[in-house]
Design a protein around this motif. Sequence first.
Motif, PDB file in Angstrom:
ATOM      1  N   LEU A 257       0.860  -1.090   0.123  1.00 53.32           N
ATOM      2  CA  LEU A 257      -0.104   0.167   0.047  1.00 53.32           C
ATOM      3  C   LEU A 257       0.943   1.164  -0.006  1.00 53.32           C
ATOM      4  N   HIS A 258       2.217   1.068  -0.314  1.00 52.94           N
ATOM      5  CA  HIS A 258       3.058   2.317  -0.342  1.00 52.94           C
ATOM      6  C   HIS A 258       2.942   3.325  -1.476  1.00 52.94           C
ATOM      7  N   ILE A 259       2.047   2.862  -2.429  1.00 46.51           N
ATOM      8  CA  ILE A 259       1.883   3.502  -3.681  1.00 46.51           C
ATOM      9  C   ILE A 259       1.818   4.815  -3.770  1.00 46.51           C
ATOM     10  N   TRP A 260       0.902   5.139  -2.805  1.00 47.75           N
ATOM     11  CA  TRP A 260       0.344   6.774  -2.674  1.00 47.75           C
ATOM     12  C   TRP A 260       1.416   7.677  -1.879  1.00 47.75           C
ATOM     13  N   LEU A 261       2.464   7.296  -1.293  1.00 48.17           N
ATOM     14  CA  LEU A 261       3.377   7.936  -0.721  1.00 48.17           C
ATOM     15  C   LEU A 261       4.492   8.725  -1.779  1.00 48.17           C
ATOM     16  N   PRO A 262       4.867   8.314  -2.542  1.00 48.03           N
ATOM     17  CA  PRO A 262       5.799   8.693  -3.576  1.00 48.03           C
ATOM     18  C   PRO A 262       4.918   9.822  -4.207  1.00 48.03           C
ATOM     19  N   ASP A 263       3.860   9.536  -4.617  1.00 53.09           N
ATOM     20  CA  ASP A 263       2.932  10.411  -5.213  1.00 53.09           C
ATOM     21  C   ASP A 263       2.572  11.892  -4.382  1.00 53.09           C
ATOM     22  N   ALA A 264       2.571  11.551  -3.289  1.00 54.90           N
ATOM     23  CA  ALA A 264       2.209  12.491  -2.408  1.00 54.90           C
ATOM     24  C   ALA A 264       3.261  13.749  -2.552  1.00 54.90           C
ATOM     25  N   ALA A 313      11.465  -1.935   4.117  1.00 59.05           N
ATOM     26  CA  ALA A 313      12.755  -1.267   4.471  1.00 59.05           C
ATOM     27  C   ALA A 313      13.689  -1.523   3.311  1.00 59.05           C
ATOM     28  N   ILE A 314      14.053  -2.815   2.717  1.00 55.29           N
ATOM     29  CA  ILE A 314      14.895  -3.074   1.669  1.00 55.29           C
ATOM     30  C   ILE A 314      14.348  -2.743   0.384  1.00 55.29           C
ATOM     31  N   PHE A 315      13.099  -3.013   0.036  1.00 55.80           N
ATOM     32  CA  PHE A 315      12.435  -2.654  -1.226  1.00 55.80           C
ATOM     33  C   PHE A 315      12.374  -1.200  -1.606  1.00 55.80           C
ATOM     34  N   ALA A 316      12.118  -0.432  -0.405  1.00 55.49           N
ATOM     35  CA  ALA A 316      12.162   1.168  -0.812  1.00 55.49           C
ATOM     36  C   ALA A 316      13.595   1.639  -1.064  1.00 55.49           C
ATOM     37  N   ALA A 317      14.267   0.848   0.049  1.00 53.88           N
ATOM     38  CA  ALA A 317      15.822   1.669  -0.421  1.00 53.88           C
ATOM     39  C   ALA A 317      16.194   1.403  -1.629  1.00 53.88           C
ATOM     40  N   ILE A 318      15.980   0.021  -2.232  1.00 53.64           N
ATOM     41  CA  ILE A 318      16.502  -0.461  -3.645  1.00 53.64           C
ATOM     42  C   ILE A 318      15.914   0.763  -4.542  1.00 53.64           C
ATOM     43  N   ILE A 319      14.375   0.916  -4.508  1.00 49.18           N
ATOM     44  CA  ILE A 319      14.035   2.085  -5.547  1.00 49.18           C
ATOM     45  C   ILE A 319      14.734   3.471  -5.269  1.00 49.18           C
ATOM     46  N   ALA A 320      14.979   3.810  -4.147  1.00 51.71           N
ATOM     47  CA  ALA A 320      15.434   5.201  -3.738  1.00 51.71           C
ATOM     48  C   ALA A 320      16.761   5.310  -4.725  1.00 51.71           C
ATOM     49  N   ILE A 321      17.394   4.391  -4.878  1.00 56.33           N
ATOM     50  CA  ILE A 321      18.846   4.304  -5.526  1.00 56.33           C
ATOM     51  C   ILE A 321      18.673   4.946  -6.754  1.00 56.33           C
ATOM     52  N   THR A 322      17.701   4.568  -7.491  1.00 51.39           N
ATOM     53  CA  THR A 322      17.491   4.778  -8.853  1.00 51.39           C
ATOM     54  C   THR A 322      16.552   6.225  -9.291  1.00 51.39           C
ATOM     55  N   GLN A 323      16.052   6.814  -8.056  1.00 46.22           N
ATOM     56  CA  GLN A 323      15.340   7.938  -8.207  1.00 46.22           C
ATOM     57  C   GLN A 323      15.932   9.089  -8.867  1.00 46.22           C
ATOM     58  N   ARG A 324      15.526   9.973  -9.579  1.00 44.88           N
ATOM     59  CA  ARG A 324      16.009  11.348 -10.013  1.00 44.88           C
ATOM     60  C   ARG A 324      15.571  12.486  -9.218  1.00 44.88           C
ATOM     61  N   ILE A 572      13.736  -1.300 -11.349  1.00 45.35           N
ATOM     62  CA  ILE A 572      13.725  -0.491 -10.307  1.00 45.35           C
ATOM     63  C   ILE A 572      13.397   0.867 -10.324  1.00 45.35           C
ATOM     64  N   GLN A 573      13.637   1.452 -11.316  1.00 47.40           N
ATOM     65  CA  GLN A 573      13.447   2.988 -11.554  1.00 47.40           C
ATOM     66  C   GLN A 573      11.953   3.078 -11.679  1.00 47.40           C
ATOM     67  N   ASN A 574      11.433   2.281 -12.266  1.00 45.71           N
ATOM     68  CA  ASN A 574       9.825   1.946 -12.379  1.00 45.71           C
ATOM     69  C   ASN A 574       9.301   1.644 -11.425  1.00 45.71           C
ATOM     70  N   LYS A 575       9.803   1.495 -10.057  1.00 41.31           N
ATOM     71  CA  LYS A 575       9.311   1.097  -8.996  1.00 41.31           C
ATOM     72  C   LYS A 575       8.697  -0.353  -9.130  1.00 41.31           C
ATOM     73  N   PHE A 576       9.294  -1.279  -9.646  1.00 45.07           N
ATOM     74  CA  PHE A 576       8.959  -2.825  -9.941  1.00 45.07           C
ATOM     75  C   PHE A 576       7.548  -2.695 -10.600  1.00 45.07           C
TER      76      PHE A 576
END
Lengths: 651, 101
Positions: A257-264, A313-324, A572-576
């Motif tokens: 259910l994390h999908i709303w947070l980056p969009d926020a 914790a690890i899932f979000a950390a991996i995505i964070a690496i590739t974001q611009r 990863i960049q596309n958040k899986f």
Amino acid sequence: MADSIFTHSYLLLFLPLVSFVFIGLWMARKYPKMSGEVATLMAALNTIYSIGLATAYYRQVLSHPDLFPNRTLLCFDLAWLNFSPNLTANLGIYLDPISVMMVVVITIISLMVNIYSIGYMKDDPAFGRFFALLALFTFSMLGLVVSSNILQMFVFWELVGVSSYSLIGFWYQKPSAVAASKKAFIVTRFADAFFLIGILTVSFQAQSFDFQILNLPKTIALLNHTILLGGMQVNLLTVATLLIFAGGWGKSAMFPLHIWLPDAMEGPTPVSSIIHSATMVVAGVFLTARMFPLFSEAASTMALIQFIGAFTAIFAAIIAITQRDIKRILAFSTLSQLGYMLFSLGVAKIAMAGDSAPNLNSLGYSAAMYHVFTHAFFKCMLFLGAGSLIHAVHSNDLMAMGGLKKMMPKTYWSILAACLAIAGIFPFSGFWSKDAILLAALQSGHYVTFSVGLVTGGLTAFYMFRFFFLAFHGKARSKQHDVHEDPWMTFPIVVLTIPTLGAGLLEHFFTKEVIASSLSYAEHFAHPAWLPIVASLVGFSGIGLAWTFYGHGNTEKAEEWRKRFEPVYLLIQNKFYIDEIYLFITHKIIFQGIGTPVKWVDRNIVDGVMNLCGTALHLGSKAVRLAQNGQLQLYLGVTVIGLTALLFLGR
Amino acid sequence: MTLSHFIVLSLMLCAIGVHGVLTRRNLIGILLSVEVILNGANLNFAAFAHFRASDPTAGAIFPIFVMAVSACEMAVALAIIISMYRRKRRLDVYRLEELNG
């Protein structure tokens, strides 16, 4: 003196509420430019009050364990909803170590964000509305943490949802902001539906809404039996705690259910800051902590919390690496840190009165709360700093920054402190709380969770310093030359370095005071000396890796590696592709597969039957209308004939 | 003179009234015919009270009530008719058919 501060504890909620009503209804229109100062003044008053409250609480309650064995104080209680003689929902202000801590953190963060916003929102046409909503948000979150019963908590829980909705969609002219606010609201509301069912289940069994009663061993005993649910034998305690946790799952934006947070991130940056540091997203962690005695008896729920926390914790950390987008990096970082807090709670265990379980480990609980505390300050500062960067270069894109060190020295040094703190480097606050969490995982014997936490620590250090080096070092990639630091915005950033540096000193206080009972863990488990060293090494290697890739502010080396792992990188960049999966499920399966046939049935069959009834009545009335020609004598004639007929029939 | 004579007279009055109500085109005429019907009924009351009742005054009071009530009704009806005449300039019931459905 100290007693009257407890008697007037409603002021804590009253001040931000007044601020909201006063600014929202009157000032935002009449004197919009002044509303920032007024809101800040109110926030400052509330901060002073909450610190006073915390001091009084410490002096009166924590220092007198003989008078207050549970370390709790119900300093305001008012009957509110009377469902039946033995089921009443009260409105109360409930103080215990975690709620007092949250109150202090929320008011301080809110004050800092208010000060910052005066600078950040300076040119916004809806300046007044912003401060009104910020006050509403603070009010809801404060109400949430001091609620004495779960129903009251739910009310404020939803208020938090509403205020975050209006703040995320603050720039409602932007379609993406509107979509983000709707997404945040719908996703969290979806989870809240389960939360409400959970509340009803637990309260029905316990015949009470009060946390003090819900957390009693008696309630646990009432709930702890098997029921038949959908043909399956399940434990009611597990079901109820899972349902309640679902609320926290959505609010804390745990996977999936994390999908709303980056969009926020579409909301103004101060909003992101307050949502991510002290409010909204930590509500889920807070809820779990608040109901902890109940949760800790449900082994499956605890295992799930631990798993979800560690995975996120690890899932979000991996995505964070590739974001611009810098705000998105920070958003995923928040997810990752919330994962830490939750798995720490998941490994914790509190012995109930008279029960001495061998795997007693309350450290996870206090460590989670401690991490909430330290994280609030440095994450708030990171977001505020990111806001300053965005303000300076007018872009969220990391690739448009670079070389900002010289132009924004105060922000540079403050953010460096925050990055070191989140990376867990000694002696910054994050080091202490992360160390405590890792220790808790290790002591409880959950080695997988522990290693996930350790690896995530390295990833955190890497992506935070990637952000840091790309933004501040190297050559400027932006065309903006008039970059400057606004004093309103710099001040809170600099102030927040104090807790970022100093909160580590409070570790002892936290492990001693936040847990009500059971201080015996220290004797059972020795603190392994290698743990902080290993954790720091992992953190330093993350920073080192970031330095080799991005240290000089250029991206050539990273580009090379990116090309080598192109498909993985894209994944990863596309958040899986989780958003896409959701869209597929909602649009293709639910809307088209189920919605369209249902719509056809509704439009044609259900509506058709109703329309048929209507048409029949219409036709009938048309026929009757023919007899009504308005000819008075026809009516009279019919009346006379009718009366005569009645006369003869009556015979 | 017996009761039958009065009954026949009142029947005739009633029939004349009904005929008038059903056939007159003028609203005033219809109003007058209604009065005739009521008078037939009044006569009936008075006659029965005189010939049959143990206390004739009770029967005699009834026509007085009927007259009083009908006087009020007539006042109202006349007011309606007058205002209608002012609007339409005619009192032909065949033409007054606004109340059709």
